[in-house]
Motif scaffolding. Structure first.
Motif, PDB file in Angstrom:
ATOM      1  N   UNK A  95     -21.279 -47.256  24.000  1.00  0.00           N
ATOM      2  CA  UNK A  95     -20.688 -46.256  23.118  1.00  0.00           C
ATOM      3  C   UNK A  95     -21.171 -44.867  23.508  1.00  0.00           C
ATOM      4  N   UNK A  96     -20.241 -43.955  23.637  1.00  0.00           N
ATOM      5  CA  UNK A  96     -20.569 -42.566  23.939  1.00  0.00           C
ATOM      6  C   UNK A  96     -19.754 -41.719  22.980  1.00  0.00           C
ATOM      7  N   UNK A  97     -19.866 -40.411  23.076  1.00  0.00           N
ATOM      8  CA  UNK A  97     -19.093 -39.564  22.179  1.00  0.00           C
ATOM      9  C   UNK A  97     -17.607 -39.800  22.397  1.00  0.00           C
ATOM     10  N   UNK A  98     -17.160 -39.706  23.627  1.00  0.00           N
ATOM     11  CA  UNK A  98     -15.794 -40.041  24.016  1.00  0.00           C
ATOM     12  C   UNK A  98     -15.682 -39.746  25.500  1.00  0.00           C
ATOM     13  N   UNK A  99     -15.087 -40.593  26.269  1.00  0.00           N
ATOM     14  CA  UNK A  99     -14.524 -41.884  25.884  1.00  0.00           C
ATOM     15  C   UNK A  99     -15.586 -42.967  25.903  1.00  0.00           C
ATOM     16  N   UNK A 100     -15.150 -44.196  25.670  1.00  0.00           N
ATOM     17  CA  UNK A 100     -16.038 -45.343  25.793  1.00  0.00           C
ATOM     18  C   UNK A 100     -16.060 -45.728  27.263  1.00  0.00           C
ATOM     19  N   UNK A 101     -17.250 -45.927  27.809  1.00  0.00           N
ATOM     20  CA  UNK A 101     -17.391 -46.249  29.227  1.00  0.00           C
ATOM     21  C   UNK A 101     -17.403 -47.756  29.406  1.00  0.00           C
ATOM     22  N   UNK A 102     -16.678 -48.224  30.392  1.00  0.00           N
ATOM     23  CA  UNK A 102     -16.669 -49.652  30.697  1.00  0.00           C
ATOM     24  C   UNK A 102     -17.140 -49.862  32.116  1.00  0.00           C
ATOM     25  N   UNK A 103     -17.707 -51.048  32.350  1.00  0.00           N
ATOM     26  CA  UNK A 103     -18.100 -51.407  33.707  1.00  0.00           C
ATOM     27  C   UNK A 103     -19.528 -51.040  34.034  1.00  0.00           C
ATOM     28  N   UNK A 148      -8.693 -49.368  43.520  1.00  0.00           N
ATOM     29  CA  UNK A 148      -9.133 -49.672  42.153  1.00  0.00           C
ATOM     30  C   UNK A 148     -10.084 -48.585  41.671  1.00  0.00           C
ATOM     31  N   UNK A 149      -9.559 -47.378  41.541  1.00  0.00           N
ATOM     32  CA  UNK A 149     -10.367 -46.260  41.049  1.00  0.00           C
ATOM     33  C   UNK A 149     -10.656 -46.462  39.568  1.00  0.00           C
ATOM     34  N   UNK A 150     -11.644 -45.774  39.025  1.00  0.00           N
ATOM     35  CA  UNK A 150     -11.893 -45.876  37.574  1.00  0.00           C
ATOM     36  C   UNK A 150     -10.655 -45.517  36.756  1.00  0.00           C
ATOM     37  N   UNK A 151      -9.879 -44.540  37.240  1.00  0.00           N
ATOM     38  CA  UNK A 151      -8.669 -44.128  36.520  1.00  0.00           C
ATOM     39  C   UNK A 151      -7.600 -45.216  36.554  1.00  0.00           C
ATOM     40  N   UNK A 152      -7.415 -45.827  37.730  1.00  0.00           N
ATOM     41  CA  UNK A 152      -6.416 -46.900  37.859  1.00  0.00           C
ATOM     42  C   UNK A 152      -6.822 -48.099  37.013  1.00  0.00           C
ATOM     43  N   UNK A 153      -8.092 -48.404  37.035  1.00  0.00           N
ATOM     44  CA  UNK A 153      -8.575 -49.536  36.251  1.00  0.00           C
ATOM     45  C   UNK A 153      -8.408 -49.271  34.755  1.00  0.00           C
ATOM     46  N   UNK A 154      -8.769 -48.069  34.294  1.00  0.00           N
ATOM     47  CA  UNK A 154      -8.628 -47.722  32.873  1.00  0.00           C
ATOM     48  C   UNK A 154      -7.170 -47.775  32.439  1.00  0.00           C
ATOM     49  N   UNK A 155      -6.261 -47.314  33.305  1.00  0.00           N
ATOM     50  CA  UNK A 155      -4.834 -47.343  32.995  1.00  0.00           C
ATOM     51  C   UNK A 155      -4.341 -48.775  32.818  1.00  0.00           C
ATOM     52  N   UNK A 156      -4.753 -49.662  33.714  1.00  0.00           N
ATOM     53  CA  UNK A 156      -4.323 -51.061  33.628  1.00  0.00           C
ATOM     54  C   UNK A 156      -4.980 -51.781  32.444  1.00  0.00           C
ATOM     55  N   UNK A 157      -6.230 -51.433  32.149  1.00  0.00           N
ATOM     56  CA  UNK A 157      -6.886 -52.023  30.981  1.00  0.00           C
ATOM     57  C   UNK A 157      -6.154 -51.628  29.699  1.00  0.00           C
ATOM     58  N   UNK A 158      -5.710 -50.361  29.636  1.00  0.00           N
ATOM     59  CA  UNK A 158      -4.963 -49.902  28.457  1.00  0.00           C
ATOM     60  C   UNK A 158      -3.628 -50.631  28.354  1.00  0.00           C
ATOM     61  N   UNK A 159      -2.951 -50.835  29.492  1.00  0.00           N
ATOM     62  CA  UNK A 159      -1.675 -51.554  29.488  1.00  0.00           C
ATOM     63  C   UNK A 159      -1.876 -53.002  29.060  1.00  0.00           C
ATOM     64  N   UNK A 168       0.235 -59.964  19.419  1.00  0.00           N
ATOM     65  CA  UNK A 168      -0.606 -60.443  18.328  1.00  0.00           C
ATOM     66  C   UNK A 168      -1.833 -61.196  18.789  1.00  0.00           C
ATOM     67  N   UNK A 169      -2.286 -60.906  20.008  1.00  0.00           N
ATOM     68  CA  UNK A 169      -3.463 -61.573  20.555  1.00  0.00           C
ATOM     69  C   UNK A 169      -4.642 -60.613  20.491  1.00  0.00           C
ATOM     70  N   UNK A 170      -5.712 -61.049  19.870  1.00  0.00           N
ATOM     71  CA  UNK A 170      -6.896 -60.203  19.744  1.00  0.00           C
ATOM     72  C   UNK A 170      -7.829 -60.443  20.921  1.00  0.00           C
ATOM     73  N   UNK A 171      -8.154 -59.368  21.606  1.00  0.00           N
ATOM     74  CA  UNK A 171      -9.096 -59.449  22.719  1.00  0.00           C
ATOM     75  C   UNK A 171     -10.476 -59.078  22.193  1.00  0.00           C
ATOM     76  N   UNK A 172     -11.405 -60.005  22.247  1.00  0.00           N
ATOM     77  CA  UNK A 172     -12.734 -59.765  21.689  1.00  0.00           C
ATOM     78  C   UNK A 172     -13.756 -59.386  22.747  1.00  0.00           C
ATOM     79  N   UNK A 173     -13.360 -59.420  24.002  1.00  0.00           N
ATOM     80  CA  UNK A 173     -14.306 -59.105  25.069  1.00  0.00           C
ATOM     81  C   UNK A 173     -13.838 -57.902  25.873  1.00  0.00           C
ATOM     82  N   UNK A 174     -14.779 -57.282  26.539  1.00  0.00           N
ATOM     83  CA  UNK A 174     -14.482 -56.163  27.424  1.00  0.00           C
ATOM     84  C   UNK A 174     -13.766 -56.699  28.666  1.00  0.00           C
ATOM     85  N   UNK A 175     -12.746 -56.000  29.170  1.00  0.00           N
ATOM     86  CA  UNK A 175     -12.064 -56.478  30.380  1.00  0.00           C
ATOM     87  C   UNK A 175     -12.997 -56.551  31.581  1.00  0.00           C
ATOM     88  N   UNK A 176     -12.683 -57.469  32.471  1.00  0.00           N
ATOM     89  CA  UNK A 176     -13.392 -57.568  33.747  1.00  0.00           C
ATOM     90  C   UNK A 176     -12.427 -57.167  34.852  1.00  0.00           C
TER      91      UNK A 176
END
Length: 201
Positions: A95-103, A148-159, A168-176
């Motif tokens: 958790x950060x102020x914004x955005x949330x960092x993954x990876x 697979x830049x951080x931007x490309x990865x973030x875009x695909x994670x959002x999609x 209606x599927x809840x994702x409870x884990x961070x993407x890999x």
């Protein structure tokens, strides 16, 4: 595997990898249980064995090096193990102020060939490297090509998150991130994926 044969196979795999050819790499078996909008696949994976280490993210060369040393002899048997695909990189959300960092602060994982798992994979000899049994599971995966830049990865994670929410599927884990090709592969021929574990099949 004999050292000379292993070296030759690795060389051939590397040359073919430039062009996105993955025919020599064993990949974990799965069946496609369904498809969602945007090209998302719901997959059912069988149990599999992996070797993993802590990693600071997708481009952590030290983590990759530890895993590569394991398959090239840094194990109790001193034997060489064939490289497989994909290399999986998972991170924990910080958790950060914004955005949330993954990876960051996650793991890097190589899946081991089925024959090695069935025969009993040798224990790693290097600190920080461990064998993990991955249970049968359902995974939602979304593929993309290019770097697979951080931007490309973030875009695909959002999609991926949008497609799951719409279904209606809840994702409870961070993407890999799952990378199937070496970093020197031609970008438009690369196979990359972001994926979320959904639980048991």
């Amino acid at each position: 595997m004999d050292k000379v044969v292993y070296t030759l196979v690795t060389l051939v795999e590397s040359v073919l990898g430039i062009f996105g050819v993955r025919a020599l790499y064993e990949m974990p078996a799965y069946t496609v249980a369904g498809r969602l909008d945007g090209g998302v696949e719901i997959r059912s994976y069988a149990p599999r064995l992996a070797v993993e280490t802590d990693a600071g993210g997708q481009g952590d060369g030290a983590a990759f090096g530890r895993l590569f040393r394991y398959i090239t002899g840094a194990n109790r048997a001193g034997g060489r193990i064939a490289m497989t695909a994909p290399v999986e990189v998972g991170g924990r959300r910080i958790a950060m102020t914004a955005p949330v960092e993954q990876g960051a602060g996650g793991t890097m994982r190589f899946f081991l060939p089925r024959a090695v798992a069935e025969a009993g994979a040798p224990e790693p000899t290097e600190p920080g490297v461990r064998l993990v049994e991955v249970p049968a599971e359902r995974v939602a995966a979304l593929g993309f090509s290019g770097r697979a830049t951080p931007e490309a990865r973030a875009d695909r994670e959002a999609a991926l998150a949008r497609a799951l929410a719409a279904a209606g599927i809840e994702a409870r884990e961070v993407p890999v991130f799952m990378g199937y090709d070496p970093p020197f592969a031609i970008p438009f021929l690369r196979r990359n994926e972001v994926a979320v574990r959904l639980g048991p099949p």
